[in-house]
Motif scaffolding. Sequence first.
Motif, PDB file in Angstrom:
ATOM      1  N   ARG A 116     -28.665  84.731   1.543  1.00 52.81           N
ATOM      2  CA  ARG A 116     -29.604  84.070   2.453  1.00 52.81           C
ATOM      3  C   ARG A 116     -30.913  83.730   1.728  1.00 52.81           C
ATOM      4  N   GLU A 117     -31.331  84.624   0.856  1.00 50.59           N
ATOM      5  CA  GLU A 117     -32.541  84.359   0.092  1.00 50.59           C
ATOM      6  C   GLU A 117     -32.354  83.139  -0.815  1.00 50.59           C
ATOM      7  N   ARG A 118     -31.131  82.954  -1.372  1.00 48.00           N
ATOM      8  CA  ARG A 118     -30.872  81.773  -2.193  1.00 48.00           C
ATOM      9  C   ARG A 118     -31.021  80.504  -1.359  1.00 48.00           C
ATOM     10  N   VAL A 119     -30.564  80.553  -0.107  1.00 50.79           N
ATOM     11  CA  VAL A 119     -30.690  79.393   0.780  1.00 50.79           C
ATOM     12  C   VAL A 119     -32.158  79.093   1.046  1.00 50.79           C
ATOM     13  N   LEU A 120     -32.932  80.137   1.301  1.00 53.55           N
ATOM     14  CA  LEU A 120     -34.368  79.945   1.550  1.00 53.55           C
ATOM     15  C   LEU A 120     -35.081  79.416   0.302  1.00 53.55           C
ATOM     16  N   GLU A 121     -34.662  79.887  -0.871  1.00 53.80           N
ATOM     17  CA  GLU A 121     -35.236  79.379  -2.122  1.00 53.80           C
ATOM     18  C   GLU A 121     -34.899  77.905  -2.296  1.00 53.80           C
ATOM     19  N   ALA A 122     -33.660  77.532  -1.984  1.00 54.09           N
ATOM     20  CA  ALA A 122     -33.266  76.122  -2.087  1.00 54.09           C
ATOM     21  C   ALA A 122     -34.085  75.265  -1.139  1.00 54.09           C
ATOM     22  N   ARG A 123     -34.281  75.773   0.062  1.00 50.53           N
ATOM     23  CA  ARG A 123     -35.089  75.052   1.046  1.00 50.53           C
ATOM     24  C   ARG A 123     -36.519  74.854   0.528  1.00 50.53           C
ATOM     25  N   GLN A 124     -37.063  75.902  -0.104  1.00 47.64           N
ATOM     26  CA  GLN A 124     -38.415  75.818  -0.647  1.00 47.64           C
ATOM     27  C   GLN A 124     -38.481  74.792  -1.783  1.00 47.64           C
ATOM     28  N   LEU A 125     -37.461  74.787  -2.642  1.00 50.89           N
ATOM     29  CA  LEU A 125     -37.430  73.811  -3.740  1.00 50.89           C
ATOM     30  C   LEU A 125     -37.392  72.381  -3.207  1.00 50.89           C
ATOM     31  N   VAL A 126     -36.624  72.161  -2.158  1.00 53.42           N
ATOM     32  CA  VAL A 126     -36.547  70.823  -1.564  1.00 53.42           C
ATOM     33  C   VAL A 126     -37.900  70.427  -0.991  1.00 53.42           C
ATOM     34  N   LYS A 127     -38.568  71.369  -0.313  1.00 49.34           N
ATOM     35  CA  LYS A 127     -39.895  71.073   0.243  1.00 49.34           C
ATOM     36  C   LYS A 127     -40.887  70.706  -0.854  1.00 49.34           C
ATOM     37  N   GLU A 128     -40.747  71.386  -2.012  1.00 54.96           N
ATOM     38  CA  GLU A 128     -41.657  71.122  -3.121  1.00 54.96           C
ATOM     39  C   GLU A 128     -41.240  69.893  -3.923  1.00 54.96           C
ATOM     40  N   GLY A 129     -40.055  69.346  -3.642  1.00 53.98           N
ATOM     41  CA  GLY A 129     -39.562  68.191  -4.374  1.00 53.98           C
ATOM     42  C   GLY A 129     -39.000  68.534  -5.737  1.00 53.98           C
ATOM     43  N   ASN A 130     -38.707  69.787  -5.962  1.00 51.63           N
ATOM     44  CA  ASN A 130     -38.179  70.250  -7.247  1.00 51.63           C
ATOM     45  C   ASN A 130     -36.656  70.337  -7.160  1.00 51.63           C
ATOM     46  N   LEU A 131     -35.991  69.193  -7.285  1.00 52.35           N
ATOM     47  CA  LEU A 131     -34.555  69.134  -7.080  1.00 52.35           C
ATOM     48  C   LEU A 131     -33.753  69.531  -8.325  1.00 52.35           C
ATOM     49  N   GLU A 132     -34.415  69.640  -9.472  1.00 51.97           N
ATOM     50  CA  GLU A 132     -33.705  69.978 -10.708  1.00 51.97           C
ATOM     51  C   GLU A 132     -33.116  71.388 -10.665  1.00 51.97           C
ATOM     52  N   GLN A 133     -33.766  72.297  -9.962  1.00 52.58           N
ATOM     53  CA  GLN A 133     -33.348  73.694  -9.934  1.00 52.58           C
ATOM     54  C   GLN A 133     -32.307  73.988  -8.849  1.00 52.58           C
ATOM     55  N   LEU A 134     -31.981  73.002  -8.019  1.00 52.45           N
ATOM     56  CA  LEU A 134     -31.066  73.241  -6.904  1.00 52.45           C
ATOM     57  C   LEU A 134     -29.668  73.643  -7.367  1.00 52.45           C
ATOM     58  N   GLU A 135     -29.199  73.075  -8.461  1.00 53.29           N
ATOM     59  CA  GLU A 135     -27.854  73.404  -8.945  1.00 53.29           C
ATOM     60  C   GLU A 135     -27.761  74.875  -9.335  1.00 53.29           C
TER      61      GLU A 135
END
Length: 122
Positions: free
Chosen positions: A69-88
């Motif tokens: 669940r924390e990974r999902v929240l981290e992904a959500r935070q990355l999307v909000k910040e526009g940092n899509l490179e780390q999503l993979e």
Amino acid sequence: MNKFFTILMVFVLIIGLSPVYAQETEDEKTGGVTPDSTLYGLDRAVERLSLLLTIGKAAKAKKGLEQARERVLEARQLVKEGNLEQLEKIKEEHRKSIEKVKANLDSVREESPEGALEDELE
């Protein structure tokens, strides 16, 4: 007596003015440290150690779900910040967490009578 009232008033103000965090909505929560942080490796190492020290397959499954669940929240935070490179990276870590949870749940189902799994995961 005056000192008592002063202490009492300070205590009441502290309690009365403290924010309530229990009513956080899902959108307000963040995953904490994201992969673009220099502390991310340390954060993940602490999580792995915590999982390693957890006793019991059901408890490991529960902790694994929390970490997924924390990974999902981290992904959500990355999307909000526009940092899509780390999503993979987050996606792969989430997939691995879920695989471990499934393996632990399968072990619990094999070892425990009906209903024990649900009781443990609540």
